[in-house]
Design a protein around this motif. Structure first.
Motif, PDB file in Angstrom:
ATOM      1  N   ASN A  66       0.968  -1.355  -0.066  1.00  0.00           N
ATOM      2  CA  ASN A  66       0.130  -0.302   0.249  1.00  0.00           C
ATOM      3  C   ASN A  66       0.610   1.146   0.136  1.00  0.00           C
ATOM      4  O   ASN A  66       0.824   2.514   0.438  1.00  0.00           O
ATOM      5  CB  ASN A  66      -0.861   0.499   1.230  1.00  0.00           C
ATOM      6  CG  ASN A  66      -2.067  -1.528   1.480  1.00  0.00           C
ATOM      7  OD1 ASN A  66      -1.469  -1.862   2.414  1.00  0.00           O
ATOM      8  ND2 ASN A  66      -2.488  -1.836   0.479  1.00  0.00           N
ATOM      9  N   SER A 112      -5.968   5.606  -3.049  1.00  0.00           N
ATOM     10  CA  SER A 112      -7.076   4.806  -3.197  1.00  0.00           C
ATOM     11  C   SER A 112      -6.804   3.680  -4.365  1.00  0.00           C
ATOM     12  O   SER A 112      -7.035   2.564  -4.215  1.00  0.00           O
ATOM     13  CB  SER A 112      -7.952   4.872  -2.324  1.00  0.00           C
ATOM     14  OG  SER A 112      -9.098   5.176  -2.865  1.00  0.00           O
ATOM     15  N   GLN A 119      -6.742   4.211   2.310  1.00  0.00           N
ATOM     16  CA  GLN A 119      -6.663   5.549   2.452  1.00  0.00           C
ATOM     17  C   GLN A 119      -5.613   5.860   2.315  1.00  0.00           C
ATOM     18  O   GLN A 119      -4.302   5.269   3.891  1.00  0.00           O
ATOM     19  CB  GLN A 119      -7.227   6.020   4.015  1.00  0.00           C
ATOM     20  CG  GLN A 119      -7.719   7.409   3.353  1.00  0.00           C
ATOM     21  CD  GLN A 119      -8.134   7.982   4.946  1.00  0.00           C
ATOM     22  OE1 GLN A 119      -8.518   7.733   5.724  1.00  0.00           O
ATOM     23  NE2 GLN A 119      -8.273   9.349   5.712  1.00  0.00           N
TER      24      GLN A 119
END
Length: 643
Positions: A66, A112, A119
């Motif tokens: 991420n 995202s 987030q």
């Protein structure tokens, strides 16, 4: 000019870089969504190593799934990724180059849609000007987990065979956010005073150093000037540099800027001077003994040599010009300067494409990101190839076909080669563009292409030529809108203004606020031809151009009092002015001349007459569909390669 520094080795910790040419990190979007290396990604880097670049620094590898700012960037957050990236380092090493792996977390400069649906996280709850998604503030426990991930990623970097690791602490990404008042609004041990703002970088450095050992090169990239209010300037950056040396960092990569359309330091278009931030690198070099890497619009080997000799930096980042020509170092060493394909700083494929999450491209290098495809192996039987049109598409087609072993003839209806790209070099800030036209012409001559100027193609002379393949690359023609009064003597076309075939003076209205229209207005304003007004039907100028480029163009026009009227339609051209409609209101604007710039249409009237050629005929570039120089050149090259 003799090289005293550019081709001398540079020792960084226990790693010896064979020369001072460096490719700094650029997002390629060539890896898988999971961060695995692809053949396309490997061949892209190998081309630079083969071309003579001494140091290659990869794009930013995510430290977790991420952490990415782009969807298809690389990663080394999983042991399974090591094998593929080892193939990359092996490919680079076989050509004698060294390769460092840059590792990062994008922080708030993500969203995202590209980072696995999460987030964004950052030091403080703020959104990025470009990504526009509110970031969540990290807790201390989460920060410590990210520090651990930086260390484990660095360990995989070493296992994958990289020669060094670079911590990305610049350009507004996660670590940079902690370092700067611009973003850091924390009140705990990671915010406030200088030492607190450096805390995350120190912890990350310690984790990385612990993972790779004392002799493995560790570089830190950070922005010496963030070019934004409350951002770090050179005074504090000197403090950072001294701190890094004290910690044991081996190389400082002096970058600039953060994300933002109004930030000139992120990626500089042709409106910025060459080497325009090199003084920042020089300022850092004065306070440290470790090597400093300088960057920003340094695209000439002789310029790089002069910067090294003058003591501005120890190694030169020449990244975008490595996209334009990955063989530049070898050509420079051999004195083949006219054969270097120049970077024109147009930002069409290297910057604008990254927003679209597509592989990096280059306006002047159609082979970029297709190195695995355009190998020049398995050449076909030589053919007799006719190319009609001497613009970018036609010349790229001629070059590719010649390199594939075909006998190529190029017909151009005008008296010179270059097509619309000649006019493109006239507006202010675009002088670099003419170097690409000169390069193409020199390659045409070198490859022995038969060029016939003032030669208009017809069905009869094409039939008489009797070739095995014909590529129609006749480009585009300016649109002539059906506006009452369009044939009045006070009406001229933008391209004719730029080429000196027509003049305008006094009160001038430019009809069309696309890139050509805006640049023509800039040209007229710079020549002080009078009061210029640009009329555009849409609500934005140069809608297809890169945002940072548009900001520079608009700033230029404001400084020269060029007026703009958005959401405005031209209804009629009258003897004394132009009748326009804006928000339902009709107004007669007095003017002395009107310059039309309302797009282009394909110049392919010959197409139907050549139907007898069947599949021997290929239509390429703007003759097929009017787009831009990058698309035209790419299409022309592909047509020539597969002729």
């Amino acid at each position: 000019m003799e090289y005293q520094s550019l081709f001398t080795p540079l020792k960084i910790a226990d790693c010896t870089i064979p020369n001072r040419f460096a490719v700094t990190a650029m997002v390629t979007n060539m890896c898988t969504e999971d961060g695995y290396a692809t053949e396309q990604y490997i061949k892209y880097h190998e081309a630079k190593a083969k071309g003579g670049f001494g140091l290659i620094i990869t794009e930013d590898y995510g430290i977790n799934p991420n952490a990415k700012g782009y969807k298809y960037v690389a990663g080394l957050f999983d042991d399974a990724q090591i094998e593929g990236h080892r193939k990359l380092t092996d490919a680079v090493h076989q050509h004698g180059a060294k390769i460092f792996c840059q590792i990062y977390h994008a922080g708030r400069q993500s969203n995202s849609l590209v980072n696995g649906g999460m987030q964004p996280v950052a030091c403080s709850p703020m959104s990025c000007p470009w990504n526009r998604e509110m970031a969540r503030e990290l807790s201390v426990e989460e920060i410590q987990e990210l520090v651990r991930q930086f260390g484990s990623t660095a360990a995989r970097v070493k296992q994958a065979g990289f020669d060094g690791v670079e911590i990305h602490a610049g350009n507004g990404y996660l670590i940079a956010g902690f370092m700067s008042f611009y973003e850091n609004k924390r009140t705990d041990e990671y915010g406030g005073c200088f030492n607190n703002r450096m805390r995350l970088l120190r912890e990350v450095y310690d984790a990385v150093r612990g993972a790779v050992g004392p002799d493995f090169p560790v570089s830190v990239r950070y922005s010496a000037d963030e070019h934004t209010l409350s951002g770090r300037g050179i005074a504090e950056s000197r403090m950072v540099a001294r701190l890094l040396e004290e910690w044991g960092v081996d190389l400082i990569n002096c970058s600039n800027g953060v994300y933002g359309t109004y930030n000139p330091g992120q990626v500089a278009p042709s409106y910025q001077p060459h080497a325009w931030t090199i003084d920042n690198a020089a300022a850092l070099k004065k306070v440290v003994k470790i090597p400093v890497l300088g960057v920003n619009s340094i695209d000439d080997p002789l310029m790089a040599e002069s910067l090294l000799e003058s003591g501005f930096c120890d190694i030169v980042g020449m990244s975008r010009c490595s996209l334009a020509d990955p063989e530049m170092p070898n050509k420079a060493k051999e004195g083949r300067f006219e054969e270097i394909r120049p970077c024109i700083r147009c930002m069409q494929g290297c910057v604008s494409g990254t927003y679209l999450q597509v592989p990096i491209r280059c306006c002047v290098n159609p082979e970029l990101n297709r190195e695995y495809e355009y190998t020049y192996e398995n050449k076909p039987s030589p053919k007799k190839v006719l190319i009609v049109g001497g613009g970018v598409a036609g010349m790229e087609a001629a070059i590719a076909a010649s390199r594939m072993g075909h006998k190529v003839t190029l017909w151009e209806a005008g008296d010179k080669l270059g097509g619309q790209f000649v006019a493109a070099a006239y507006p202010p800030g675009k002088g670099d563009f003419i170097t690409f036209t000169c390069y193409l012409i020199s390659q045409i001559k070198k490859l022995g292409v038969t060029v016939e100027l003032n030669k208009k193609a017809t069905a009869e002379n094409v039939r008489a030529f009797g070739g095995d393949k014909m590529i129609l690359a006749t480009g585009g023609l300016p649109n002539k809108p059906r506006i009452p009064g369009i044939d009045r003597p006070n009406v001229v076309f933008a391209e004719d203004i730029l080429l000196g075939k027509a003049q305008a003076e006094g009160r001038i209205i430019v009809a069309g606020g696309g890139e050509v229209g805006v640049e023509t207005a800039m040209y007229l304003a710079d020549a002080e031809r009078g009061q210029i007004t640009v009329i555009e039907m849409a609500d934005k100028l140069s809608a297809k151009a890169d945002g940072t480029k548009v900001v520079a163009m608009v700033r230029f026009m404001k400084e020269r009092d060029v007026r703009t009227m958005m959401n405005t339609k031209v209804l009629e051209i009258c003897e004394s002015g132009v009748l326009v409609e804006q928000e339902g209101q009709k107004t007669l604007l007095p003017c002395d001349a009107i310059v039309v710039s309302m797009g282009y249409h394909p110049n392919n009237g010959l197409k139907d007459e050549l139907s007898f050629l069947g599949d021997k005929l290929v239509i390429a570039g703007d003759a097929e569909a009017c787009t831009n120089a990058m698309e035209a050149g790419t299409a022309g090259f592909r047509a020539g390669y597969y002729a």
